[in-house]
Design a protein around this motif. Sequence first.
Motif, PDB file in Angstrom:
ATOM      1  N   ASP A 183       0.854  -1.180   0.000  1.00  0.00           N
ATOM      2  CA  ASP A 183       0.000   0.000   0.000  1.00  0.00           C
ATOM      3  C   ASP A 183       0.895   1.237   0.000  1.00  0.00           C
ATOM      4  OD1 ASP A 183       1.003   0.220   2.566  1.00  0.00           O
ATOM      5  OD2 ASP A 183      -0.845  -0.437   3.532  1.00  0.00           O
ATOM      6  N   ASN A 184       0.250   2.391   0.037  1.00  0.00           N
ATOM      7  CA  ASN A 184       1.001   3.649   0.035  1.00  0.00           C
ATOM      8  C   ASN A 184       1.812   3.846  -1.237  1.00  0.00           C
ATOM      9  OD1 ASN A 184       0.671   5.527   2.193  1.00  0.00           O
ATOM     10  ND2 ASN A 184       2.887   5.617   2.447  1.00  0.00           N
ATOM     11  N   MET A 185       1.461   3.087  -2.303  1.00  0.00           N
ATOM     12  CA  MET A 185       2.198   3.213  -3.553  1.00  0.00           C
ATOM     13  C   MET A 185       1.918   4.571  -4.195  1.00  0.00           C
ATOM     14  SD  MET A 185       3.418   0.270  -3.109  1.00  0.00           S
ATOM     15  CE  MET A 185       4.449   0.119  -4.558  1.00  0.00           C
ATOM     16  N   ILE A 186       2.943   5.142  -4.785  1.00  0.00           N
ATOM     17  CA  ILE A 186       2.818   6.471  -5.387  1.00  0.00           C
ATOM     18  C   ILE A 186       2.202   6.352  -6.776  1.00  0.00           C
ATOM     19  CG2 ILE A 186       4.091   8.497  -6.205  1.00  0.00           C
ATOM     20  CD1 ILE A 186       6.177   7.869  -4.014  1.00  0.00           C
ATOM     21  N   GLN A 187       1.117   7.073  -7.010  1.00  0.00           N
ATOM     22  CA  GLN A 187       0.493   7.129  -8.328  1.00  0.00           C
ATOM     23  C   GLN A 187      -0.009   8.546  -8.575  1.00  0.00           C
ATOM     24  OE1 GLN A 187      -3.716   5.161  -6.716  1.00  0.00           O
ATOM     25  NE2 GLN A 187      -2.717   4.373  -8.517  1.00  0.00           N
ATOM     26  N   THR A 188      -0.247   8.865  -9.849  1.00  0.00           N
ATOM     27  CA  THR A 188      -0.678  10.213 -10.226  1.00  0.00           C
ATOM     28  C   THR A 188      -2.185  10.229 -10.408  1.00  0.00           C
ATOM     29  OG1 THR A 188       1.439  10.617 -11.326  1.00  0.00           O
ATOM     30  CG2 THR A 188      -0.375  12.097 -11.861  1.00  0.00           C
ATOM     31  N   ILE A 189      -2.872  11.044  -9.615  1.00  0.00           N
ATOM     32  CA  ILE A 189      -4.325  11.192  -9.688  1.00  0.00           C
ATOM     33  C   ILE A 189      -4.642  12.677  -9.756  1.00  0.00           C
ATOM     34  CG2 ILE A 189      -6.524  10.834  -8.488  1.00  0.00           C
ATOM     35  CD1 ILE A 189      -5.375   8.339  -7.268  1.00  0.00           C
ATOM     36  N   ASN A 190      -5.429  13.046 -10.776  1.00  0.00           N
ATOM     37  CA  ASN A 190      -5.774  14.463 -10.985  1.00  0.00           C
ATOM     38  C   ASN A 190      -4.529  15.342 -11.038  1.00  0.00           C
ATOM     39  OD1 ASN A 190      -8.555  13.862 -10.983  1.00  0.00           O
ATOM     40  ND2 ASN A 190      -8.632  14.003  -8.737  1.00  0.00           N
ATOM     41  N   ARG A 191      -3.524  14.822 -11.767  1.00  0.00           N
ATOM     42  CA  ARG A 191      -2.281  15.552 -12.016  1.00  0.00           C
ATOM     43  C   ARG A 191      -1.517  15.855 -10.741  1.00  0.00           C
ATOM     44  NH1 ARG A 191      -2.277  20.317 -16.091  1.00  0.00           N
ATOM     45  NH2 ARG A 191      -0.122  19.552 -16.224  1.00  0.00           N
ATOM     46  N   LYS A 192      -1.587  14.927  -9.774  1.00  0.00           N
ATOM     47  CA  LYS A 192      -0.810  15.087  -8.556  1.00  0.00           C
ATOM     48  C   LYS A 192      -0.372  13.725  -8.049  1.00  0.00           C
ATOM     49  CE  LYS A 192      -0.750  17.382  -4.047  1.00  0.00           C
ATOM     50  NZ  LYS A 192      -1.503  18.213  -3.080  1.00  0.00           N
ATOM     51  N   ASN A 193       0.895  13.616  -7.646  1.00  0.00           N
ATOM     52  CA  ASN A 193       1.405  12.371  -7.077  1.00  0.00           C
ATOM     53  C   ASN A 193       0.868  12.204  -5.652  1.00  0.00           C
ATOM     54  OD1 ASN A 193       2.957  11.916  -9.383  1.00  0.00           O
ATOM     55  ND2 ASN A 193       4.734  12.988  -8.536  1.00  0.00           N
ATOM     56  N   VAL A 194       0.278  11.035  -5.379  1.00  0.00           N
ATOM     57  CA  VAL A 194      -0.283  10.762  -4.058  1.00  0.00           C
ATOM     58  C   VAL A 194       0.012   9.321  -3.653  1.00  0.00           C
ATOM     59  CG1 VAL A 194      -2.123  12.497  -4.148  1.00  0.00           C
ATOM     60  CG2 VAL A 194      -2.508  10.226  -5.134  1.00  0.00           C
ATOM     61  N   ASN A 195       0.002   9.058  -2.339  1.00  0.00           N
ATOM     62  CA  ASN A 195       0.239   7.716  -1.802  1.00  0.00           C
ATOM     63  C   ASN A 195      -1.089   6.967  -1.651  1.00  0.00           C
ATOM     64  OD1 ASN A 195       2.647   9.435  -0.269  1.00  0.00           O
ATOM     65  ND2 ASN A 195       3.262   7.373  -0.874  1.00  0.00           N
ATOM     66  N   THR A 196      -1.677   6.546  -2.747  1.00  0.00           N
ATOM     67  CA  THR A 196      -2.969   5.853  -2.674  1.00  0.00           C
ATOM     68  C   THR A 196      -2.962   4.495  -3.367  1.00  0.00           C
ATOM     69  OG1 THR A 196      -3.742   6.968  -4.684  1.00  0.00           O
ATOM     70  CG2 THR A 196      -4.244   8.023  -2.567  1.00  0.00           C
ATOM     71  N   GLY A 197      -1.890   4.159  -4.060  1.00  0.00           N
ATOM     72  CA  GLY A 197      -1.872   2.920  -4.837  1.00  0.00           C
ATOM     73  C   GLY A 197      -1.731   1.674  -3.972  1.00  0.00           C
TER      74      GLY A 197
END
Length: 626
Positions: free
Chosen positions: A484-498
């Motif tokens: 968890d806490n994988m870095i992915q780009t959502i709405n043009r922002k990198n977040v720890n949600t993957g």
Amino acid sequence: MKRIASIIAASMVGMVVLPTQASLSAEEVDDSLSLEEVVVTGTRNAVDVRYLPMSVTVIGREKLVEQNQPSILPTAMQHVPGLLITSRSMMGYGVSNGAAGGINLRGISGGAGQFLVLIDGHPQYQGIYGHPISDSYQTLMAEQVEVLRGPASVLYGSNAMGGVMNIITRSMHEDGVKTDLHLGAGSYGTIQTEASNQIRSGKFSSTVSAQYNRTDNHRPRMGFEQYGGYLKLGYDLAPHWKAYVDADITRFNSSYPGAISSPLYDADQWITRGMVSAALENHFDKVSGSLSVYSNFGRHKIDDGTADPSKPTQRFFRSKDALTGISWFQTAQLFEGNRLTLGVDYQNIYGNAYYTSKQTGEVLETSNKQSGRSYRNEIAGYIDFRQDLLDWLTLDAGVRLNHHSVTGTEWIPQAGIVVRPLHTGEVKVMASKGFRNPTMREMYLYPPSNEELEAERIWNYEISWRHRMGNFDYGANLFYIKGDNMIQTINRKNVNTGEIKNYGVELEASLRIDSHWSLSTNHSMLHMENKIIAAPEYKGFLGVDYQRSRFRAVAGLQYISGLYTEVGDNETQENFCLLNASLSYSVSRALSLWVRGENLLAQDYEFNLGYPMPHATFMAGINLHF
């Protein structure tokens, strides 16, 4: 799946026509164990792989050079279950847009910095983007390659969450002088050359190697040229102490033609990568250790190219980076059957990215978010404890405390058990945590960047069985990865949600039929709940080696299916079968001739979307040894 099952069955069943263990004498069993693989990657000291709970594949110097490949990566891809390295041409991986050389293992991507490459245990990756630079890992420097499948973060820290590839560099062990020259030429104007010299005189030893490679490749505007060299100097200070310094440098110029559907012009790259290190080692009966300093550095200049050749770009993208560190570890046998390892690592990670004018050379743009954050520090301490409780049982446990100057502190534990119900077989059970700190690019560069990112984390669980029966060696491994806490780009922002949830099986076997014939095979099947590019659902390899007198033939058949080249709404998969072969003939002790063919079935396939690989290609050359 039926085709995959038939390939596995043909590879595995066809290798079991051999004596059972019950028919082997005690002397034969002892002889087979005397050749057991000794590794250093799963632990900081040399140890019999039977006593480690990790899954480790070892590729020796003989295997690395038998097909006359200038890079270690094609050979590693053949012989390591589940390991895939992307490619886009006959020679050269490149960097930036359209680059290949992505290293993927069990659905964990080296392109994302989640798989770590080491040279003699020292981390090697680009300081800003955090991923390996695949054109840096040349056969000329390698004595042995060890690939640990699964997290190795307890010993090696960030980026080792998916596994590590440790390149053990060459050394001269006996007195004398050895010189080797390798020359080859082939399809698409490809040339590969290498010269090396090794000396051992008493306490002093040296290895010096240099190479030059170039090719036009199979598409216009896809040229590649590389210069490289390696130097290692060693000295035995005392019976139990030795020191060495070494350096590796490579310079490559690569052109990027764009995807077939979107061609580019003037997309060129000028890359310099280097490594230097120095170490002081001690080797006693019950104590061993090392103190080393190292630096992995690079200079990149890139023209992103243009779709309209009449409108060339006006600037270069440039970057400088360095990963400099100090590493100390010491192992000790406190009592019978015990091995304790203590270690401390310090790293300083530097990176600077900017644009310069083609006309004037002045700096045009630098990311404001990166200002003042070009340097990051990391310090860690770790302990690993291994104990043989009985002749048939080994326990292993370790923990690392890692502090990063930006993302903070991380605890990384691991534990494993090895049970040896047979003298020649063992069951291994392992649970380990892996992590990766966010890169400078993810935190500070480009619009998706986010300074609040945290470390990625995964847990890996596996159980394996390995058995040796005279000339036959086989193993099977089941693994489950949850992250968890994988870095992915959502709405043009990198977040720890993957999230990651992967599981699969790995099989491998080898058979020495007689003094002339030997076979090897490995297979991996992978299920990914969240699919990623360049991680195949199935990868299988069957290799045949034939030697008689002065003649040697090596052939390998590799089948890959469910290889994603695009995911999401336009999901695309590739399935293909590759046949590679090489022949060599020793004219004399000093001269041998060789020829190599790749993709002999002339398959249409691609690893990178829009970058079709060449059909059958050939190389031929000579090797001189004196």
